[in-house]
Each structure stands twice: as structure tokens, then as C-alpha cells.
Design a protein around this motif. Structure first.
Motif, PDB file in Angstrom:
ATOM      1  N   PRO A  66       0.834  -1.209   0.000  1.00  0.00           N
ATOM      2  CA  PRO A  66       0.000   0.000   0.000  1.00  0.00           C
ATOM      3  C   PRO A  66       0.866   1.255   0.000  1.00  0.00           C
ATOM      4  CG  PRO A  66      -0.028  -1.074   2.146  1.00  0.00           C
ATOM      5  CD  PRO A  66       0.685  -1.993   1.238  1.00  0.00           C
ATOM      6  N   GLY A  67       0.624   2.145  -0.914  1.00  0.00           N
ATOM      7  CA  GLY A  67       1.389   3.386  -0.992  1.00  0.00           C
ATOM      8  C   GLY A  67       2.744   3.167  -1.639  1.00  0.00           C
ATOM      9  N   GLY A  68       3.099   4.010  -2.545  1.00  0.00           N
ATOM     10  CA  GLY A  68       4.418   3.924  -3.160  1.00  0.00           C
ATOM     11  C   GLY A  68       4.486   2.878  -4.249  1.00  0.00           C
ATOM     12  N   ASP A 103      16.364  -2.324  -4.764  1.00  0.00           N
ATOM     13  CA  ASP A 103      16.942  -1.100  -4.197  1.00  0.00           C
ATOM     14  C   ASP A 103      15.971   0.065  -4.357  1.00  0.00           C
ATOM     15  OD1 ASP A 103      19.228  -2.421  -3.444  1.00  0.00           O
ATOM     16  OD2 ASP A 103      20.436  -1.744  -5.156  1.00  0.00           O
ATOM     17  N   TYR A 104      15.339   0.148  -5.512  1.00  0.00           N
ATOM     18  CA  TYR A 104      14.342   1.196  -5.746  1.00  0.00           C
ATOM     19  C   TYR A 104      13.170   1.014  -4.790  1.00  0.00           C
ATOM     20  CZ  TYR A 104      11.058   4.190  -8.319  1.00  0.00           C
ATOM     21  OH  TYR A 104      10.159   5.160  -8.668  1.00  0.00           O
ATOM     22  N   TYR A 105      12.750  -0.220  -4.604  1.00  0.00           N
ATOM     23  CA  TYR A 105      11.668  -0.557  -3.676  1.00  0.00           C
ATOM     24  C   TYR A 105      12.035  -0.110  -2.261  1.00  0.00           C
ATOM     25  CZ  TYR A 105       8.220  -3.764  -1.458  1.00  0.00           C
ATOM     26  OH  TYR A 105       7.183  -4.324  -0.733  1.00  0.00           O
ATOM     27  N   ASP A 107      14.205   2.138  -1.330  1.00  0.00           N
ATOM     28  CA  ASP A 107      14.308   3.596  -1.229  1.00  0.00           C
ATOM     29  C   ASP A 107      12.966   4.231  -0.882  1.00  0.00           C
ATOM     30  OD1 ASP A 107      16.992   3.546  -1.781  1.00  0.00           O
ATOM     31  OD2 ASP A 107      16.758   4.019  -3.917  1.00  0.00           O
ATOM     32  N   HIS A 108      11.875   3.602  -1.331  1.00  0.00           N
ATOM     33  CA  HIS A 108      10.551   4.186  -1.126  1.00  0.00           C
ATOM     34  C   HIS A 108       9.795   3.591   0.061  1.00  0.00           C
ATOM     35  CE1 HIS A 108      11.409   5.505  -5.234  1.00  0.00           C
ATOM     36  NE2 HIS A 108      10.499   6.439  -5.046  1.00  0.00           N
ATOM     37  N   HIS A 109      10.153   2.368   0.449  1.00  0.00           N
ATOM     38  CA  HIS A 109       9.423   1.710   1.538  1.00  0.00           C
ATOM     39  C   HIS A 109      10.270   1.485   2.784  1.00  0.00           C
ATOM     40  CE1 HIS A 109       5.975   0.970  -1.074  1.00  0.00           C
ATOM     41  NE2 HIS A 109       6.807   0.511  -1.986  1.00  0.00           N
ATOM     42  N   GLY A 110      11.564   1.775   2.703  1.00  0.00           N
ATOM     43  CA  GLY A 110      12.425   1.658   3.865  1.00  0.00           C
ATOM     44  C   GLY A 110      13.012   0.279   4.089  1.00  0.00           C
ATOM     45  N   ILE A 188       2.316  13.172 -18.231  1.00  0.00           N
ATOM     46  CA  ILE A 188       1.495  12.112 -17.638  1.00  0.00           C
ATOM     47  C   ILE A 188       1.257  12.432 -16.177  1.00  0.00           C
ATOM     48  CG2 ILE A 188       1.306   9.649 -17.105  1.00  0.00           C
ATOM     49  CD1 ILE A 188       3.793  10.507 -19.687  1.00  0.00           C
ATOM     50  N   ARG A 189       0.002  12.691 -15.819  1.00  0.00           N
ATOM     51  CA  ARG A 189      -0.343  12.930 -14.423  1.00  0.00           C
ATOM     52  C   ARG A 189      -0.222  11.610 -13.676  1.00  0.00           C
ATOM     53  NH1 ARG A 189      -6.034  14.988 -14.154  1.00  0.00           N
ATOM     54  NH2 ARG A 189      -5.134  16.570 -15.515  1.00  0.00           N
ATOM     55  N   ASN A 190       0.595  11.579 -12.628  1.00  0.00           N
ATOM     56  CA  ASN A 190       0.958  10.322 -11.992  1.00  0.00           C
ATOM     57  C   ASN A 190       0.575  10.243 -10.519  1.00  0.00           C
ATOM     58  OD1 ASN A 190       2.981  12.338 -11.572  1.00  0.00           O
ATOM     59  ND2 ASN A 190       4.342  10.782 -10.742  1.00  0.00           N
ATOM     60  N   GLY A 191      -0.398  11.006 -10.083  1.00  0.00           N
ATOM     61  CA  GLY A 191      -0.856  10.906  -8.704  1.00  0.00           C
ATOM     62  C   GLY A 191       0.227  11.278  -7.720  1.00  0.00           C
ATOM     63  N   ASP A 192       0.468  10.367  -6.771  1.00  0.00           N
ATOM     64  CA  ASP A 192       1.436  10.643  -5.707  1.00  0.00           C
ATOM     65  C   ASP A 192       2.835  10.154  -6.028  1.00  0.00           C
ATOM     66  OD1 ASP A 192      -1.098   9.888  -3.247  1.00  0.00           O
ATOM     67  OD2 ASP A 192      -0.540  11.807  -4.148  1.00  0.00           O
ATOM     68  N   GLU A 193       3.042   9.591  -7.211  1.00  0.00           N
ATOM     69  CA  GLU A 193       4.374   9.092  -7.542  1.00  0.00           C
ATOM     70  C   GLU A 193       5.355  10.247  -7.694  1.00  0.00           C
ATOM     71  OE1 GLU A 193       4.535   6.451 -10.840  1.00  0.00           O
ATOM     72  OE2 GLU A 193       2.691   5.424 -10.294  1.00  0.00           O
ATOM     73  N   THR A 194       6.634   9.924  -7.538  1.00  0.00           N
ATOM     74  CA  THR A 194       7.686  10.913  -7.685  1.00  0.00           C
ATOM     75  C   THR A 194       7.742  11.398  -9.131  1.00  0.00           C
ATOM     76  OG1 THR A 194       8.957   9.791  -5.973  1.00  0.00           O
ATOM     77  CG2 THR A 194      10.144  11.355  -7.384  1.00  0.00           C
ATOM     78  N   PRO A 195       7.702  12.694  -9.378  1.00  0.00           N
ATOM     79  CA  PRO A 195       7.767  13.179 -10.754  1.00  0.00           C
ATOM     80  C   PRO A 195       9.112  12.852 -11.384  1.00  0.00           C
ATOM     81  CG  PRO A 195       7.958  14.993  -9.202  1.00  0.00           C
ATOM     82  CD  PRO A 195       7.597  13.783  -8.399  1.00  0.00           C
ATOM     83  N   ALA A 196       9.105  12.726 -12.693  1.00  0.00           N
ATOM     84  CA  ALA A 196      10.339  12.348 -13.387  1.00  0.00           C
ATOM     85  C   ALA A 196      10.401  13.007 -14.745  1.00  0.00           C
ATOM     86  CB  ALA A 196      10.420  10.831 -13.520  1.00  0.00           C
TER      87      ALA A 196
END
Length: 334
Positions: A66-68, A103-105, A107-110, A188-196
């Protein structure tokens, strides 16, 4: 907001695919399963799918926390004509590629759950994850896959028509309300995701429709030589969704219409059993009987027959596939 920047070479390499295959859509379905929106389209399916889940499927919650961002198994597995092909792709993925995703996972979930951390070095852990995903696929998605695939194939055809009539500009301008084309950039509007900020560098972009994803999603690896993926929601109304969740033509109804043996022969031909001798062995009837039944099916416009150097090959027509509720294409992928 994601921004994808195009060069003229990128525009020349824009492609459209119906789907990455059953594994990718199965993974995307986890988003619809967890959510509460889209009750008219996914409510009935969601209730049935949830009823079949138990503690064995807890790892799916780790794949899509949930989230991220999720653990991007769809990207690691890549396109596949069937579940097995995508599974083999994932099993062959390098330790480096899997570790980069984890690693990406992290970075966002701890942290990374133990069930996922083992995927780097353990083929057994990868097979166990695939087993859980496939089991969920068989229960929740596979019964509807032919209709889902047909819907996505129709979406691809619609996009192809737009591109023929309006060019790439028209194609990119009409994908989805959350996607805006202002040349040379796609927003592309991406909600709460990190913009890129994504630069394709001449490698192009593959546009892939999705049945289950209801928001646009970007998969992009700057190290890849094949460019990026943009998944956009296929047009899907409540009535269309309802027709997908209903069962297809029943075997008993088809047998009543065609006769039991002819129905079995037509089904086998659609499954790829094309030779008279193989059909006879599969159905435990004589080759002469198969020839009589295929003659009737051919005269009815349900199959075609090709003869070459003494061999006979039967193939279903679009009418035959429609009768079986099969998509009129063996593979609607890239």
C-alpha cells in the motif's frame, strides 16, 4: 507529473501493443483488486477474486504494498505470449537487474520483505513467487483472459485507426485524460508518484493498453536499448466489463449447436491442433470421421483447410473463433 521528451527519432519509433501478456495484466489486476473505485466495472470480479485468497497469497501484498511503487515484476518478466514465457524471462533475469528493482523498492518503503529479498540469489524463491502469481492468475484472470485479450486487441485496432487518420500527433493527444501531448513533450499525471523527466534518446516509446490499470503508468529504464513503456487504460465501460466477466460459450451449448464431436474438433483446431491425424488421436476417432466433420465445419465457414505435399492443416476462421468466444488473433502483443 512525468514528462517524456521526444526527438524526431522517438516519434518515428512510437509503437502500439495490445498487451504485454497475461502475467503483466495479472500483476496489474492486483491494483484493481485492492482498490475500491470502479465498482461498476470491477466490483463483481473483485468480490469473487478476494473470496479465493488466503494466507498463501500474502506475498502478493509485498509485490504491491500500500502506498508507493510496487516490485516491478511485470517489467522484469517483460512481454510474453503466455504466462510461462514471461516466467522464463524472469527466471533468466540477472542478479543485478533484480537487485536494482529491490533497491528502488527499499528507497521508497524503507525495507524489503524477506520473501522478495531472496529473489536476488535464489532461483527457488523466484519459482515460489511465480507459483503464487500463477495460482492467482488461474483463479482470478485466466477464466476471463480470452475476452480481456479480445478487448485489448480491439483497443489496439482503434488506436491504429487514429494513427492512420491523425498521425502520431493524434494518437498521443487522445490516449487518456491524464495524458497531455504538447510537442515535443508528453505529460502524464501520476498521482502521488515521484515526478520524473524522461528522455528517450531516439529509442522510442511502446504504448500498451491495459484492462486493469485505470491510471497511466510509465516503465522506463535509461539503460535499456528498447526505450520505455507507457501503459494507458483501455476504454472500458460498465457494460463492456460485465460482458467480460460473464462466461463464454459453454461446451454443452456448443455441442448442442454443432454436435459433440464437431464442437470438440473446432475447439481443438482453435487450440492449435491442426492436422487430421493428430485430431483423430486426440479425440479417439478415425481419420475418416475427422475428415467428414471438418468438411462440414469448412462448408459452414468455421474453418479453412490447406493442403501441402500430402499434409492437411486446418485453421479456425474469424467466425469459428467468434463462436468459441476467442480473440481473432493468436497473439496481440508487441
Amino acid at each position: 507529473m512525468h514528462r517524456i521528451h521526444f526527438t524526431s527519432d522517438d516519434l518515428a519509433r512510437v509503437r502500439v501493443a495490445a498487451t504485454l501478456g497475461p502475467m503483466a495484466e495479472t500483476l496489474f489486476s492486483l491494483t484493481a483488486l485492492r482498490g475500491r473505485s470502479g465498482e461498476a466495472t470491477f466490483g463483481a470480479w473483485r468480490r469473487r477474486a478476494r473470496a479465493g485468497l488466503d494466507s498463501r497469497y500474502a506475498v502478493l501484498g509485498a509485490v504491491l504494498p500500500p502506498g508507493g511503487p510496487s516490485f516491478d515484476l511485470a517489467n522484469l518478466a517483460g512481454p510474453g505470449r503466455d504466462f510461462a514465457e514471461s516466467a522464463e524471462n524472469f527466471l533468466a533475469r540477472s542478479r543485478h537487474a533484480v537487485r536494482a528493482e529491490l533497491d528502488y523498492y527499499a528507497d521508497h518503503h524503507g525495507r524489503v520483505p524477506a520473501a522478495l529479498a531472496a529473489l536476488v540469489d535464489s532461483p527457488a524463491a523466484r519459482r515460489e513467487l511465480l507459483s503464487r502469481v500463477e495460482s492467482y492468475h488461474q483463479a482470478a484472470v485466466e477464466p476471463h483472459w480470452n475476452r480481456i485479450q479480445a478487448h485489448l486487441a480491439a483497443e489496439r485496432t482503434r488506436r491504429g485507426t487514429i494513427m492512420l487518420d491523425q498521425g502520431v500527433d493524434g494518437l498521443l493527444s487522445t490516449l487518456h485524460p491524464d495524458i497531455r501531448w504538447a510537442p515535443p513533450t508528453l505529460y502524464i499525471r501520476n498521482g502521488d508518484e515521484t515526478p520524473a523527466e524522461l528522455t528517450l534518446d531516439g529509442r522510442g516509446l511502446l504504448l500498451v493498453s491495459s484492462f486493469f490499470l485505470r491510471v497511466p503508468t510509465v516503465m522506463y529504464d535509461p539503460r535499456s536499448l528498447t526505450g520505455g513503456f507507457l501503459f494507458y487504460p483501455a476504454a472500458l465501460g460498465a457494460e463492456q466489463a460485465a460482458s467480460v466477466w460473464t462466461t463464454g460459450t459453454s461446451s454443452s451449448a456448443l455441442a448442442g449447436l454443432l454436435g459433440r464431436t464437431r464442437a470438440a474438433i473446432l475447439t481443438a483446431i482453435a487450440d492449435g491442433v491442426t492436422g487430421t491425424g493428430v485430431l483423430a488421436r486426440r479425440l479417439d476417432v478415425s481419420s475418416a470421421a475427422v475428415s467428414q466433420h471438418t468438411a462440414v465445419l469448412r462448408e459452414a465457414g468455421l474453418i479453412t483447410t490447406l493442403r501441402h505435399h500430402g499434409t492437411v492443416q486446418h485453421h479456425p476462421t474469424p467466425t469459428g473463433l467468434a463462436l468459441l468466444d476467442r480473440p481473432d488473433t493468436p497473439h496481440a502483443g508487441p
